[in-house]
Design an enzyme around this catalytic site. Structure first.
Site, short mmCIF file in Angstrom:
data_model
loop_
_atom_site.label_atom_id
_atom_site.label_comp_id
_atom_site.label_asym_id
_atom_site.label_seq_id
_atom_site.Cartn_x
_atom_site.Cartn_y
_atom_site.Cartn_z
N ARG A 108 -13.15 -19.43 18.12
CA ARG A 108 -14.24 -18.67 17.48
C ARG A 108 -14.24 -17.20 17.89
NH1 ARG A 108 -17.37 -23.37 18.53
NH2 ARG A 108 -17.43 -24.64 16.66
N LYS A 130 -11.02 -5.71 7.89
CA LYS A 130 -10.63 -6.77 6.94
C LYS A 130 -9.30 -7.37 7.39
CE LYS A 130 -12.68 -5.25 2.58
NZ LYS A 130 -12.39 -4.77 1.22
N GLU A 172 -1.20 5.56 -0.13
CA GLU A 172 -2.58 5.43 0.38
C GLU A 172 -3.08 6.78 0.92
OE1 GLU A 172 -4.19 2.79 -0.36
OE2 GLU A 172 -2.60 1.28 -0.64
N LYS A 214 -10.86 7.10 6.33
CA LYS A 214 -11.16 5.67 6.10
C LYS A 214 -12.27 5.19 7.04
CE LYS A 214 -9.75 1.02 5.23
NZ LYS A 214 -8.77 -0.01 5.05
N GLU A 224 -18.97 -3.23 1.97
CA GLU A 224 -18.56 -2.87 0.61
C GLU A 224 -19.70 -2.98 -0.41
OE1 GLU A 224 -14.53 -3.87 -0.14
OE2 GLU A 224 -14.74 -3.53 -2.29
N ARG A 228 -17.37 2.08 0.10
CA ARG A 228 -16.12 1.38 0.44
C ARG A 228 -15.34 1.02 -0.83
NH1 ARG A 228 -15.10 -2.59 5.64
NH2 ARG A 228 -12.88 -2.77 5.30
N ASN A 232 -10.78 1.45 -3.62
CA ASN A 232 -10.04 0.73 -4.66
C ASN A 232 -9.43 1.65 -5.71
OD1 ASN A 232 -10.53 -1.85 -3.64
ND2 ASN A 232 -12.56 -1.90 -4.59
N HIS A 235 -6.30 0.82 -7.58
CA HIS A 235 -5.94 -0.57 -7.27
C HIS A 235 -6.22 -1.55 -8.42
CE1 HIS A 235 -5.31 1.05 -3.33
NE2 HIS A 235 -4.97 -0.13 -2.82
N HIS A 239 -3.13 -3.56 -9.07
CA HIS A 239 -2.97 -5.00 -8.83
C HIS A 239 -2.44 -5.71 -10.07
CE1 HIS A 239 -5.79 -5.11 -5.12
NE2 HIS A 239 -4.51 -5.05 -4.77
N HIS A 249 3.65 -2.52 -3.16
CA HIS A 249 2.23 -2.20 -3.32
C HIS A 249 2.01 -0.69 -3.57
CE1 HIS A 249 -2.07 -2.66 -2.82
NE2 HIS A 249 -2.07 -1.74 -1.86
N1 LIG Z 1 -6.71 -5.14 5.98
C1 LIG Z 1 -6.71 -4.11 5.18
O1 LIG Z 1 -7.71 -3.40 5.03
C2 LIG Z 1 -5.45 -3.78 4.44
C3 LIG Z 1 -5.33 -2.56 3.75
C4 LIG Z 1 -4.12 -2.27 3.11
C5 LIG Z 1 -3.06 -3.17 3.16
N2 LIG Z 1 -3.23 -4.35 3.83
C6 LIG Z 1 -2.12 -5.31 3.90
O2 LIG Z 1 -1.04 -4.70 4.55
C7 LIG Z 1 0.17 -5.34 4.13
C8 LIG Z 1 1.21 -4.27 3.86
O3 LIG Z 1 1.44 -3.56 5.04
P1 LIG Z 1 2.81 -2.80 5.32
O4 LIG Z 1 3.14 -1.96 4.15
O5 LIG Z 1 2.70 -2.17 6.65
O6 LIG Z 1 3.86 -3.98 5.26
P2 LIG Z 1 4.66 -4.86 6.35
O7 LIG Z 1 3.80 -5.24 7.47
O8 LIG Z 1 5.29 -5.94 5.56
O9 LIG Z 1 5.75 -3.84 6.88
C9 LIG Z 1 6.73 -3.37 6.00
C10 LIG Z 1 8.13 -3.58 6.55
O10 LIG Z 1 8.36 -2.64 7.59
C11 LIG Z 1 8.83 -3.32 8.77
N3 LIG Z 1 8.36 -2.51 9.90
C12 LIG Z 1 7.10 -2.39 10.37
N4 LIG Z 1 7.05 -1.45 11.31
C13 LIG Z 1 8.32 -0.99 11.48
C14 LIG Z 1 8.89 0.01 12.30
N5 LIG Z 1 8.16 0.75 13.12
N6 LIG Z 1 10.22 0.20 12.22
C15 LIG Z 1 10.99 -0.51 11.34
N7 LIG Z 1 10.49 -1.43 10.50
C16 LIG Z 1 9.16 -1.66 10.57
C17 LIG Z 1 8.25 -4.71 8.66
O11 LIG Z 1 9.00 -5.62 9.41
C18 LIG Z 1 8.36 -4.95 7.16
O12 LIG Z 1 9.67 -5.38 6.84
C19 LIG Z 1 -0.17 -6.18 2.91
O13 LIG Z 1 -0.18 -7.52 3.27
C20 LIG Z 1 -1.58 -5.71 2.54
O14 LIG Z 1 -2.35 -6.73 1.94
C21 LIG Z 1 -4.38 -4.66 4.46
#
Ligand SMILES: NC(=O)c1ccc[n+]([C@@H]2O[C@H](COP(=O)([O-])OP(=O)(O)OC[C@H]3O[C@@H](n4cnc5c(N)ncnc54)[C@H](O)[C@@H]3O)[C@@H](O)[C@H]2O)c1
Length: 342
Positions: A108, A130, A172, A214, A224, A228, A232, A235, A239, A249
């Site tokens: 928890r 999130k 972003e 942010k 939200e 917030r 979007n 998006h 999406h 993305h």
């Molecule tokens: N929680 C939120 O508010 C929020 C907001 C935006 C996106 N997201 C989520 O984030 C995810 C996308 O994140 P992302 O773009 O970072 O993708 P990711 O975590 O898949 O990373 C992208 C790639 O880069 C590699 N990588 C990461 N750091 C590295 C480094 N320093 N050196 C070399 N390679 C590295 C990873 O292994 C992966 O192959 C999605 O799942 C999305 O839904 C969440």
């Protein structure tokens, strides 16, 4: 290391800028810490994590599911993790979303720290609490809202980040500039991705500005209800085409932002005239600005969007660069104009 603290209802989140991964030792003891990371990040940066207990996951969005969470929970049980243990997510958004989710549900709730290692996770995914996983094709369908105690920024991780991931992250950053910060937008116009990648001072200041944008939004509207929603921007169309065309993305959001700018120009009372300026900036950061698609299929996906309310869809549009607003648009207007918007 510099600390900027942001207050949420659950807790205060400390953003530790210009930090080194080694500073973790001052925040949590190695014996009482479990790192969750992915194989890529571990492969490049394992020397930083020496002496910690580590759970590695397979990189990529495909791993972001409940089964992988259950595997992590099994490992936490094997490692006899208790409520005093810190879970530290070291990676991109996939890792920070999964680490946040596990930390919020295991026993928890155990202590959480995040070390974002992609541009996208530094300026976006690690911020706001999130978290969660996908369920089949439904992105982020299951999750919680759970704040970390700290987010540690060690920019040396970016030295190994592939250029395509830099580009993804800049979608972003440009989004933040469009909705909240005209000065940031002008600054991005003056530089190129190449300039920024080579200049560690510029990277640090850009990341910090984006974290502040942010954080300001999510601390004033944690659940939200209002501002917030502005995050979007781009998006809704994004999406819809992301899944249809299996786009990264950032690419989908970029095309979605162009569509939202075109829509802003079409809505006369907004007086927005800068769609081409946004298109130029996105293209400058190597992001796509249009797509050949099946408009009918896109509209079919839009119809199912959760922002639809009967005959209307709530769209984030621009009054000016740096000034966004959510507006209801009728589905009929969208259907009639989709070809000229997208
Ligand atoms: N929680 C939120 O508010 C929020 C907001 C935006 C996106 N997201 C989520 O984030 C995810 C996308 O994140 P992302 O773009 O970072 O993708 P990711 O975590 O898949 O990373 C992208 C790639 O880069 C590699 N990588 C990461 N750091 C590295 C480094 N320093 N050196 C070399 N390679 C590295 C990873 O292994 C992966 O192959 C999605 O799942 C999305 O839904 C969440």
């Amino acid at each position: 290391m510099r600390n900027s603290a942001y207050t949420f209802s659950q807790k205060k989140v400390n953003c530790l800028f210009d930090a080194s991964f080694a500073d973790l030792a001052d925040l949590c003891s190695k014996e009482k810490t479990i790192i969750i990371t992915d194989e890529n990040v571990y492969g490049y940066h394992k020397q930083k994590m020496e002496g910690f207990r580590i759970i590695k996951i397979t990189p990529g969005e495909k791993t972001k599911n409940q089964k992988a969470i259950d595997n992590i929970i099994d490992k936490l049980l094997e490692l006899e993790v208790d409520k005093q243990t810190y879970i530290i997510g070291v990676g991109g958004g996939v890792v920070t979303d999964m680490a946040g989710y596990v930390a919020s549900i295991f026993k928890r709730g155990v202590k959480l720290g995040l070390v974002p290692t992609t541009i996208l996770s530094m300026v976006d995914a690690a911020i706001g609490g999130k978290n969660g996983v996908d369920v089949g094709v439904y992105k982020n369908m299951v999750g919680t809202l759970y704040q970390p105690d700290f987010i540690l920024y060690d920019y040396t991780f970016l030295q190994t980040l592939p250029v395509k991931e830099w580009i993804n992250g800049f979608a972003e950053i440009i989004k933040h500039a469009c909705i909240k910060d005209a000065l940031l937008f002008s600054m991005l116009e003056r530089y190129s991705l190449h300039d920024i990648q080579r200049d560690s001072t510029l990277i640090a200041s850009l990341v910090e500005q984006n974290v502040a944008i942010k954080m300001d939004i999510v601390t004033t509207d944690e659940y939200e209800k209002a501002d917030r929603k502005l995050l979007n921007f781009g998006h809704t169309f994004g999406h819809a085409i992301e899944n249809l065309h299996l786009l990264p993305h950032g690419h989908a959001v970029s095309i979605g932002m162009v569509a939202a700018c075109n829509l802003s120009e079409k809505i006369n009372n907004l007086h927005f005239e800068d769609a081409q300026r946004v298109v130029k900036l996105l293209a400058k950061y190597h992001l796509p600005v249009d797509i050949e698609t099946d408009y009918r299929k896109v509209f079919d996906v839009l119809k199912l969007d959760k922002k639809r309310e009967n005959e209307h869809m709530h769209f984030v549009l621009l009054n000016r660069i740096g000034d966004a607003e959510a507006k209801p648009i009728t589905m009929t207007f969208l259907q009639e104009n989709i070809k000229s918007i997208l």
